[in-house]
Design a protein around this motif. Sequence first.
Motif, mmCIF file in Angstrom:
data_model
loop_
_atom_site.group_PDB
_atom_site.id
_atom_site.type_symbol
_atom_site.label_atom_id
_atom_site.label_comp_id
_atom_site.label_asym_id
_atom_site.label_seq_id
_atom_site.Cartn_x
_atom_site.Cartn_y
_atom_site.Cartn_z
ATOM 1 N N LEU A 1 129.470 9.794 11.506
ATOM 2 C CA LEU A 1 129.791 8.571 12.241
ATOM 3 C C LEU A 1 128.766 7.495 11.892
ATOM 4 O O LEU A 1 127.633 7.513 12.372
ATOM 5 N N ALA A 2 129.170 6.568 11.020
ATOM 6 C CA ALA A 2 128.254 5.549 10.488
ATOM 7 C C ALA A 2 128.818 4.153 10.682
ATOM 8 O O ALA A 2 128.680 3.283 9.823
ATOM 9 N N GLY A 3 129.445 3.929 11.820
ATOM 10 C CA GLY A 3 130.102 2.643 12.043
ATOM 11 C C GLY A 3 129.266 1.630 12.781
ATOM 12 O O GLY A 3 129.699 0.507 13.006
ATOM 13 N N GLY A 4 128.022 2.005 13.155
ATOM 14 C CA GLY A 4 127.194 1.102 13.950
ATOM 15 C C GLY A 4 126.654 -0.071 13.154
ATOM 16 O O GLY A 4 126.595 -0.044 11.930
ATOM 17 N N VAL A 5 126.212 -1.103 13.890
ATOM 18 C CA VAL A 5 125.633 -2.291 13.250
ATOM 19 C C VAL A 5 124.140 -2.411 13.541
ATOM 20 O O VAL A 5 123.466 -3.296 13.013
ATOM 21 N N GLY A 6 123.599 -1.512 14.394
ATOM 22 C CA GLY A 6 122.157 -1.448 14.587
ATOM 23 C C GLY A 6 121.545 -2.625 15.323
ATOM 24 O O GLY A 6 120.407 -2.993 15.068
ATOM 25 N N SER A 7 122.260 -3.218 16.267
ATOM 26 C CA SER A 7 121.756 -4.406 16.958
ATOM 27 C C SER A 7 120.494 -4.105 17.767
ATOM 28 O O SER A 7 119.592 -4.934 17.860
ATOM 29 N N GLN B 1 121.708 2.861 9.792
ATOM 30 C CA GLN B 1 121.961 3.975 8.889
ATOM 31 C C GLN B 1 121.469 3.699 7.470
ATOM 32 O O GLN B 1 121.291 4.608 6.673
ATOM 33 N N PHE B 2 121.211 2.411 7.156
ATOM 34 C CA PHE B 2 120.710 2.042 5.832
ATOM 35 C C PHE B 2 119.194 1.854 5.813
ATOM 36 O O PHE B 2 118.629 1.503 4.775
ATOM 37 N N PHE B 3 118.538 2.091 6.937
ATOM 38 C CA PHE B 3 117.073 2.023 7.007
ATOM 39 C C PHE B 3 116.480 3.107 6.109
ATOM 40 O O PHE B 3 116.942 4.240 6.093
ATOM 41 N N LYS B 4 115.454 2.760 5.333
ATOM 42 C CA LYS B 4 114.865 3.720 4.398
ATOM 43 C C LYS B 4 113.665 4.428 5.017
ATOM 44 O O LYS B 4 112.793 3.811 5.618
ATOM 45 N N VAL B 5 113.644 5.746 4.845
ATOM 46 C CA VAL B 5 112.533 6.567 5.309
ATOM 47 C C VAL B 5 112.403 7.745 4.352
ATOM 48 O O VAL B 5 113.407 8.298 3.895
#
Length: 455
Positions: free
Chosen positions: A9-15, A24-28
């Motif tokens: 489930l990767a539909g979020g926008v990370g507000s 989900q695109f944050f790099k770690v």
Amino acid sequence: MRKNIAIILAGGVGSRLGLSTPKQFFKVAGKMVVEHTIDTFESNPHIDEIAIVSNPFFISDFESIIIKNGWKKVKKILKGGKERYDSSLSAIKAYEGSDVNLIFHDAVRPLVSQRILNDVIDALKNYDAIDVAMPATDTIIEVKGDFINNIPDRSKLKRGQTPQAFHIDTIAKAYDIALKDENFKVTDDCGVVVKYLPEVPVFVVNGEESNMKLTYKEDTYLLDKFFQLRKSELNDIPIDEEMLNGKVAVIFGGSYGIGENIAELLKEKKVEVYCFSRSMNKVDVGNKDDVERALKSVFDKSHRIDYVITTAGLLNKEPLMSSDYQTIQNAINTNYLGTVNVAMSSFQYLKESKGKLIFFTSSSYTRGRAFYSIYSSTKAAIVNFVQAIAQEWEPFSIAVNCINPERTKTPMRVKNFGIEPDDSLLSADKVATITVQSLTSEFTGQVIDVKRDNE
């Protein structure tokens, strides 16, 4: 047998995270959060297929990510909707009419373990609905306005995580009933089953603290630390001898101890091995010129270098103020600068061969201890260095990993600790076996644990 379909489930926008791109695109630790998540499902042998549910605006991004990672199990990219349950419904509709299990997981829980996945999949043999949860550690209060209305019994409370898994008919039926309720509200899929199919038991699998969800900005720091401390094990992965046959390996620190054992094992697997050390051929990893000359000499003979392994290290167990400065300088030069020198000098050869680079840390890297100030701090630096260059060198298909053996019987340990019971120490040959296994794995940027068989 039912297929197990992982729904990411990767539909979020990370507000709530406060970033310009979705969380989900944050790099770690060298990769995007969602890449770590999908890697875990891709490598689980019980997962048959993966579907990603994406915000429609980011579908092309996921297409590029799938191609870059070469995942074999990702078969669908589905469009999500405004609410979380819209994403679940998208997956249910996509697999409608199939006899499958759907395993829903938040893309932003990248540290879900293989143990959790295996337990969830095993539970699906006996139950049609599975949740994952951790015991509540804080007292939970129910409020009315600004006042406590009730304090539930904490022993009966747990904190929900994902994955949540269902036979498709169960979750489809629950949503079918729920959507007819004009007061329908939902926070997760298990809640839909509990409310609208009360006759279906929801089995709870034990979660883990590290299976955290990236939600707020503060979570990024905690996630970074969990990744730093994350360890992988290779005990059950066989050595792929065919992959090793004919390769060329360079070992710095290969004259005795773990390095010598690695060299012997690689030679048994028909690897062309070259060893360098101060005692063997006066090559000091703390001297970049020495390292460059050593590697060039190998390349001039073999015309390729596939693996570079550095076991060279110095341990002087004593208080900082009892150490002379030269001893401190030697340890830093060997343990840390030696790591940097080997990495920089190896790059051109490993870029050409798409090779692998292995360093060694120690269990003392997680916490500085008295008498180990220089040793443990340099070993912590190695872990951070490995994770950093694994990310930098990923586009060149160079894998960089770090072996983390617990206490091992080596000449260096005997020098510092004297004689210890053999059953309290790892054998150097076991460390060598895990190191060689890592050369045939797909790992990169990992701290690979090596433990005694009884632990």
